[in-house]
Design an enzyme around this catalytic site. Structure first.
Site, PDB file in Angstrom:
ATOM      1  N   ASN A 243     -11.579   5.941  13.956  1.00 35.48           N
ATOM      2  CA  ASN A 243     -10.768   5.236  14.952  1.00 35.48           C
ATOM      3  C   ASN A 243      -9.949   4.138  14.273  1.00 35.48           C
ATOM      4  O   ASN A 243     -10.031   2.957  14.628  1.00 35.48           O
ATOM      5  CB  ASN A 243     -11.661   4.659  16.053  1.00 35.48           C
ATOM      6  CG  ASN A 243     -10.912   4.483  17.364  1.00 35.48           C
ATOM      7  OD1 ASN A 243      -9.695   4.679  17.436  1.00 35.48           O
ATOM      8  ND2 ASN A 243     -11.624   4.098  18.408  1.00 35.48           N
ATOM      9  N   HIS A 274     -14.539  -1.040  24.976  1.00 36.07           N
ATOM     10  CA  HIS A 274     -14.988   0.332  25.203  1.00 36.07           C
ATOM     11  C   HIS A 274     -15.445   0.565  26.640  1.00 36.07           C
ATOM     12  O   HIS A 274     -15.294   1.679  27.160  1.00 36.07           O
ATOM     13  CB  HIS A 274     -16.122   0.690  24.238  1.00 36.07           C
ATOM     14  CG  HIS A 274     -15.634   1.181  22.906  1.00 36.07           C
ATOM     15  ND1 HIS A 274     -15.375   0.337  21.851  1.00 36.07           N
ATOM     16  CD2 HIS A 274     -15.349   2.428  22.462  1.00 36.07           C
ATOM     17  CE1 HIS A 274     -14.963   1.037  20.814  1.00 36.07           C
ATOM     18  NE2 HIS A 274     -14.937   2.308  21.156  1.00 36.07           N
TER      19      HIS A 274
END
Length: 398
Positions: A243, A274
């Site tokens: 990521n 998140h």
């Protein structure tokens, strides 16, 4: 900072609503996915405008100078950057300057990677075609999806917390199964992020100049490097290749700017971004401990293994195994989501990695980042002075 607080607060409110009102314990594709990407873009632009229009040049590091926005974007430019079709659903996030350079037809040139249009002695009048790179990435997507659909049900992560499995399986077999079960969950991320990268490349975005061999690079906004992930020999190497664009965002808006304990602040921001599941917070809190321990081992132990290629190979093998197990141990709550199953898993392992990492971080201290930077400055200063004196001598001679 106000922009970061407001954007992250609104995102958190929406995620809490989704998790605890509509889809608790489930992954669902709704508006909060694109909103996570837009939150990154909004906050990135805010800090880049602040760097370019409210801070002095000598207060910026090299990356901040490169990405600083010197002119207030128009409304059209701002919405185009945030809502362009290429990355609206799954990203990846890119810097505002990179996007505008792509729109204006001058990709990567603002990064000063070219010298008068020549690279390795060859004139580059046009940007290369992305077709080969797009085909390669689509092939990677197909393989990743095929692997995920064929093996993910063979080694479900939930089996790690099954009572019969814990009671009847030797610990070494539990370790092997943990690695295999987490290994089979990664291809779905490989599929999504590689596909998103291919979409941008197909539109002509992502060109990053040429490598040392004169070959075109299409990795400006790539989100992962699969081989580096699977062969990572440290926690940091794994995170640097996983990521990637989100890691860049976290570094630019938090790690480089937080005056106190930037590592913990960065992991906490990542957990909030998140979502609202407790498993995310357990994962990133565990990540803080493991990061500190890995940093301590690297600074204190690694130098003893650099004396010969054989010792270096042994060190790499040991650290690869330790890194893969530590990553799997860390991200189990990220997959299980809830507190109960996550703590049940950690109890079955007797919190051994937590305890071991805490002991390592205490026994092998590492100097704080600001002290290490201060120690590096005296070493850099003489070289700068010698360079200045040499240049002055040349000017006098001329």
């Amino acid at each position: 900072i106000y922009c970061l607080v407001v954007a992250l607060g609104y995102l958190s409110f929406c995620q809490i609503t989704r998790v605890y009102v509509f889809d608790y314990g489930m992954y669902s594709a709704d508006f909060t996915g694109p909103m996570m990407v837009i939150t990154q873009k909004i906050t990135s632009v805010a800090f880049e405008i602040h760097d370019g229009m409210a801070r002095k040049e000598d207060q910026l590091n090299q990356s901040q100078k490169l990405l600083a926005i010197r002119r207030m974007p128009s409304l059209l430019e701002y919405f185009s950057y945030n809502c362009n079709f290429m990355g609206i659903l799954a990203g990846p996030t890119c810097s505002y300057n990179d996007y505008i350079a792509f729109i204006e037809g001058t990709p990567y040139r603002h990064r000063d990677l070219e010298t008068k249009g020549k690279v390795n002695g060859k004139s580059r009048l046009n940007d290369p075609s992305p077709n080969t790179e797009v085909i390669r990435k689509l092939a990677t997507c197909f393989i990743s999806l095929l692997v995920f659909l064929s093996v993910c049900k063979v080694c479900p992560v939930e089996r790690n917390v099954d009572d019969d499995f814990i009671a009847t399986t030797p610990f070494y077999a539990q370790v092997v199964y943990l690695y295999l079960s987490m290994l089979t969950t990664r291809p779905k991320y490989y599929f999504v992020w590689t596909l998103a990268d291919a979409i941008n490349n197909a539109a002509g975005f992502g060109f990053n100049g040429y490598d040392s061999n004169g070959l075109p690079r299409w990795d400006l906004i790539s989100n992962l490097r699969i081989m580096n992930i699977e062969l990572a020999t440290s926690f940091k190497v794994f995170l640097d290749n996983w990521n990637i664009q989100t890691a860049h965002w976290l570094k630019r808006v938090c790690y480089e700017r937080c005056p106190y304990n930037p590592t913990a602040a960065t992991f906490l921001l990542s957990a909030m971004w998140h979502g609202a599941y407790p498993g995310y917070y357990l994962t990133f809190l565990t990540g803080i401990v493991i990061t500190l321990a890995a940093r301590a081992v690297r600074h204190n132990v690694r130098p003893y293994f650099l004396g010969s290629p054989t010792l270096k190979f042994v060190y790499d093998v040991i650290t690869w195994a330790a890194t893969q197990i530590a990553i799997c141990y860390t991200v189990v709550p990220f997959v299980l989501l809830s507190v109960g199953p996550s703590l049940k898993f950690y109890r079955s392992w007797y919190f051994c990695i937590h305890i071991g990492c805490i002991l390592l971080a205490i026994a092998l201290p590492v100097k704080p980042r600001h002290l290490r930077l201060k120690e590096q400055q005296p070493a850099v200063q003489p070289s700068l002075e010698s360079t200045d004196s040499n240049s002055n001598q040349k000017q006098k001679a001329t």
